[in-house]
Design an enzyme around this catalytic site. Structure first.
Site, PDB file in Angstrom:
ATOM      1  N   LYS A 142      15.948  -3.862  83.708  1.00  0.00           N
ATOM      2  CA  LYS A 142      16.113  -2.488  84.175  1.00  0.00           C
ATOM      3  C   LYS A 142      16.595  -2.496  85.623  1.00  0.00           C
ATOM      4  O   LYS A 142      17.645  -1.991  85.938  1.00  0.00           O
ATOM      5  CB  LYS A 142      14.802  -1.701  84.054  1.00  0.00           C
ATOM      6  CG  LYS A 142      14.103  -1.751  82.687  1.00  0.00           C
ATOM      7  CD  LYS A 142      14.854  -1.042  81.621  1.00  0.00           C
ATOM      8  CE  LYS A 142      14.337  -1.088  80.199  1.00  0.00           C
ATOM      9  NZ  LYS A 142      12.965  -1.306  79.881  1.00  0.00           N
ATOM     10  N   TRP A 177       5.838   3.242  76.025  1.00  0.00           N
ATOM     11  CA  TRP A 177       5.514   1.863  76.430  1.00  0.00           C
ATOM     12  C   TRP A 177       4.017   1.689  76.634  1.00  0.00           C
ATOM     13  O   TRP A 177       3.460   0.632  76.350  1.00  0.00           O
ATOM     14  CB  TRP A 177       6.297   1.452  77.674  1.00  0.00           C
ATOM     15  CG  TRP A 177       7.776   1.491  77.441  1.00  0.00           C
ATOM     16  CD1 TRP A 177       8.694   2.269  78.090  1.00  0.00           C
ATOM     17  CD2 TRP A 177       8.522   0.734  76.473  1.00  0.00           C
ATOM     18  NE1 TRP A 177       9.950   2.041  77.588  1.00  0.00           N
ATOM     19  CE2 TRP A 177       9.875   1.111  76.601  1.00  0.00           C
ATOM     20  CE3 TRP A 177       8.183  -0.219  75.505  1.00  0.00           C
ATOM     21  CZ2 TRP A 177      10.894   0.567  75.804  1.00  0.00           C
ATOM     22  CZ3 TRP A 177       9.187  -0.760  74.717  1.00  0.00           C
ATOM     23  CH2 TRP A 177      10.510  -0.368  74.868  1.00  0.00           C
ATOM     24  N   ASP A 181       2.610  -2.098  84.302  1.00  0.00           N
ATOM     25  CA  ASP A 181       3.942  -2.357  83.758  1.00  0.00           C
ATOM     26  C   ASP A 181       4.934  -1.654  84.685  1.00  0.00           C
ATOM     27  O   ASP A 181       5.046  -0.434  84.681  1.00  0.00           O
ATOM     28  CB  ASP A 181       4.016  -1.799  82.328  1.00  0.00           C
ATOM     29  CG  ASP A 181       5.414  -1.922  81.721  1.00  0.00           C
ATOM     30  OD1 ASP A 181       6.347  -2.378  82.421  1.00  0.00           O
ATOM     31  OD2 ASP A 181       5.557  -1.556  80.533  1.00  0.00           O
TER      32      ASP A 181
END
Ligand code: PLP
Length: 360
Positions: free
Chosen positions: A196, A103, A172
């Site tokens: 998530k 990511w 993030d």
């Protein structure tokens, strides 16, 4: 809880059962007003109340200071990979990134479209098995911000100490927001996809310090400017109504559980059960280095890929689902976010012990 299995999926991931039951009811008839939640105007007073409550619960639970705006956006966390540099990075200016996994790499690729990117740390050579300590990297002099991923969902690593730097932190937090108490005032921007640890897919929460709203260059399109959404309370266009509503239910559940300090303790306890099972065995091998271990995603390997496949298959027969590691690393991964029950972790540990006895 009829017909529920233990869902170790990394995302979209398990949600509290009571939240699902309430959402199912409200989809058909919201608050008994005679129409369903997902048929309602986003400008109705009922829905405005939903957004306001969601926002105020988030502000309360994360202790978000008054000089930060909360935005509910679409496009997933992945859109933020571009939106952050688009808004904060002027041409010829620099930003520092920490490369701790897939990511982070994707965010670096997008940021390079907008400015000069300095990569101050990378654990790629050891398959992203760790995150750095604060003294292992430095933000570039004059960097507009330092970007990092607090929890690396795929590799099972997590920052337990946040970067200490002059530059604004951009984080993030997709896979560990609301899993522990944090000091929001240390960040310029925090963003997280909901699917998530917060709710269903479709909404990305952005927490942004107000002074950053005015840095955006003139040529950035309206929908990609943070200020557009901040000025209109996330109602510049139709927001992700269902996702915002469901996040609100999850936040209520979280508050009833005792908030972040209680949740953080429960999360550590669940992770500890799994990590001790791994540490007490020569059969299972953890992927993450000890000090970098995530309390959200526990990654491990068995002696061979064949045994891993058999393990995942037999676990599923016992209603322990979603244990296959991400396709980029293989192995096994147990995602144990806030809503994942402790009983499911205990059941997995029992199965791990049995499986080891039979197969080693
Ligand atoms: C899942 C994930 C993403 C991608 O989220 P999308 O909403 O699918 O774009 C980004 N960052 C992290 C840390 C993730 O876990």
């Amino acid at each position: 809880m009829p017909d529920r299995i233990y869902n170790f999926s990394a995302g979209p991931a398990t949600l509290p059962y009571e939240v699902l039951v309430q959402a199912a009811k409200d989809i058909v008839n919201f608050n008994n007003i005679g129409i369903g939640l997902i048929e309602m105007s986003h400008r109705s007073k009922e829905f405005i109340a939903v957004v306001d409550e969601c926002e105020s619960l988030l502000r309360e639970l994360l202790a978000i200071p008054d000089n930060y705006k909360i935005l509910f956006l679409q496009g997933g966390a992945s859109t933020q990979f571009a939106m952050v540099p688009m808004n904060l990075l002027q041409q010829g200016k620099k930003a520092t990134y920490l490369n701790t996994g897939t990511w982070a790499k994707k965010a670096i690729k997008e940021a390079k479209l907008f400015g000069d990117i300095d990569i101050a740390y990378s654990s790629e050579e050891t398959v992203f098995d760790r995150v750095p300590l604060p003294d292992e990297y430095k933000a570039a002099p004059g960097a507009e911000y330092l970007y990092f991923v607090s929890n690396n969902t795929i590799y099972g690593t997590q920052f337990h100490q946040f970067p200490e730097t002059e530059a604004d932190l951009v984080c993030d937090m997709s896979s560990d927001i609301l899993s522990r108490s944090i000091d929001v005032s240390r960040f310029g921007i925090i963003f997280a996809g909901a699917q998530k640890n917060m709710g269903p897919a479709g909404c990305t929460v952005v927490v942004i310090r107000e002074d950053l709203l005015t840095k955006t260059p003139e040529n950035v399109p309206t929908m990609f400017r943070y200020k557009t959404h901040a000025d209109k309370g996330s109602m510049f266009n139709t927001p992700p109504c269902f996702a915002i509503y469901t996040i609100g239910l999850v936040l209520k559940w979280l508050k009833n559980m005792g908030g972040l300090p209680v949740m953080e303790k429960l999360n550590h306890d669940k992770a500890e059960l799994l990590y001790s099972a791994i540490d007490n065995s020569d059969f299972y091998r953890g992927h993450a280095k000890f000090d970098s271990r995530s309390i959200m995603n526990v990654t491990f390997n068995l002696p061979t890929p064949e045994l891993e496949a058999k393990f995942i298959r037999e676990a599923a027969d016992l209603s322990l689902n979603g244990l296959k590691g991400h396709r980029s690393v293989g192995g096994c991964r147990a995602s144990i976010y806030n809503a994942f029950p402790r009983e499911g972790v205990k059941k997995l540990v029992e199965f791990m012990n049995e499986f080891e006895k039979k197969n080693s």
